[in-house]
Design a protein around this motif. Sequence first.
Motif, PDB file in Angstrom:
ATOM      1  N   GLU A 175      -5.173   7.209   4.115  1.00  0.00           N
ATOM      2  CA  GLU A 175      -4.593   6.302   3.116  1.00  0.00           C
ATOM      3  C   GLU A 175      -5.018   4.877   3.418  1.00  0.00           C
ATOM      4  O   GLU A 175      -5.212   4.484   4.556  1.00  0.00           O
ATOM      5  CB  GLU A 175      -3.067   6.376   3.152  1.00  0.00           C
ATOM      6  CG  GLU A 175      -2.540   7.712   2.690  1.00  0.00           C
ATOM      7  CD  GLU A 175      -1.012   7.737   2.680  1.00  0.00           C
ATOM      8  OE1 GLU A 175      -0.399   6.675   2.670  1.00  0.00           O
ATOM      9  OE2 GLU A 175      -0.480   8.846   2.671  1.00  0.00           O
ATOM     10  N   GLN A 229       0.813  -1.203   0.000  1.00  0.00           N
ATOM     11  CA  GLN A 229       0.000   0.000   0.000  1.00  0.00           C
ATOM     12  C   GLN A 229       0.849   1.256   0.000  1.00  0.00           C
ATOM     13  O   GLN A 229       0.326   2.353   0.154  1.00  0.00           O
ATOM     14  CB  GLN A 229      -0.941  -0.013   1.212  1.00  0.00           C
ATOM     15  CG  GLN A 229      -1.963  -1.118   1.139  1.00  0.00           C
ATOM     16  CD  GLN A 229      -2.917  -1.075   2.311  1.00  0.00           C
ATOM     17  OE1 GLN A 229      -2.767  -0.308   3.239  1.00  0.00           O
ATOM     18  NE2 GLN A 229      -3.920  -1.927   2.274  1.00  0.00           N
ATOM     19  N   THR A 230       2.144   1.092  -0.169  1.00  0.00           N
ATOM     20  CA  THR A 230       3.042   2.239  -0.222  1.00  0.00           C
ATOM     21  C   THR A 230       4.202   1.885  -1.147  1.00  0.00           C
ATOM     22  O   THR A 230       4.395   0.732  -1.493  1.00  0.00           O
ATOM     23  CB  THR A 230       3.554   2.612   1.193  1.00  0.00           C
ATOM     24  OG1 THR A 230       4.295   3.822   1.110  1.00  0.00           O
ATOM     25  CG2 THR A 230       4.416   1.525   1.786  1.00  0.00           C
ATOM     26  N   GLY A 283       8.203   4.805   1.421  1.00  0.00           N
ATOM     27  CA  GLY A 283       7.405   4.496   2.608  1.00  0.00           C
ATOM     28  C   GLY A 283       7.884   3.246   3.316  1.00  0.00           C
ATOM     29  O   GLY A 283       7.907   3.177   4.547  1.00  0.00           O
ATOM     30  N   ILE A 323      -3.414   6.122  10.091  1.00  0.00           N
ATOM     31  CA  ILE A 323      -3.256   5.984   8.642  1.00  0.00           C
ATOM     32  C   ILE A 323      -4.606   5.867   7.947  1.00  0.00           C
ATOM     33  O   ILE A 323      -4.851   6.512   6.929  1.00  0.00           O
ATOM     34  CB  ILE A 323      -2.377   4.754   8.295  1.00  0.00           C
ATOM     35  CG1 ILE A 323      -0.953   4.925   8.843  1.00  0.00           C
ATOM     36  CG2 ILE A 323      -2.357   4.472   6.800  1.00  0.00           C
ATOM     37  CD1 ILE A 323      -0.164   6.043   8.207  1.00  0.00           C
TER      38      ILE A 323
END
Length: 145
Positions: free
Chosen positions: A143, A80-81, A85, A137
């Motif tokens: 996100e 997811q990054t 990240g 988050i």
Amino acid sequence: MPMAPFDPVSALAGGVLIGLASLLLLGGLGRIAGISGILGGALGRPDADTPWRLAFLLGLPAGFVLWAWLRGELPEVHLQTGWPGMLVAGAIVGFGTRLGSGCTSGHGVCGLARLSPRSLVATVIFMLTAAATVFLIRHVIGEGA
């Protein structure tokens, strides 16, 4: 991101294998299966403990490869990054591991099994920090929602 369905059999098998590996390391060598400590020792000056440390560390990805081979497929991984990240997250985890004098495997698996009060405190802090991070988050920053 779709999540894989919960499989209680594989979850139980994984937990049993982690417990067995921890028990064998403690019973056989008198060592705690704390990954951060094992890695830190392996990266230091070579000594009599280096071979078992390297074998343990190599066994982690080897276990994954064996699992994938037995299943006949690799699991799908959805990050997811991006790499920046991931690098920041890794650095934060490394800092927390040093600050907490151990990691979730050392404190959460081995320390709790030995009824260590210090490990109980560390594990509670790990879990609360993880929950707060997910909340921030997903609900504050927004996100991965």
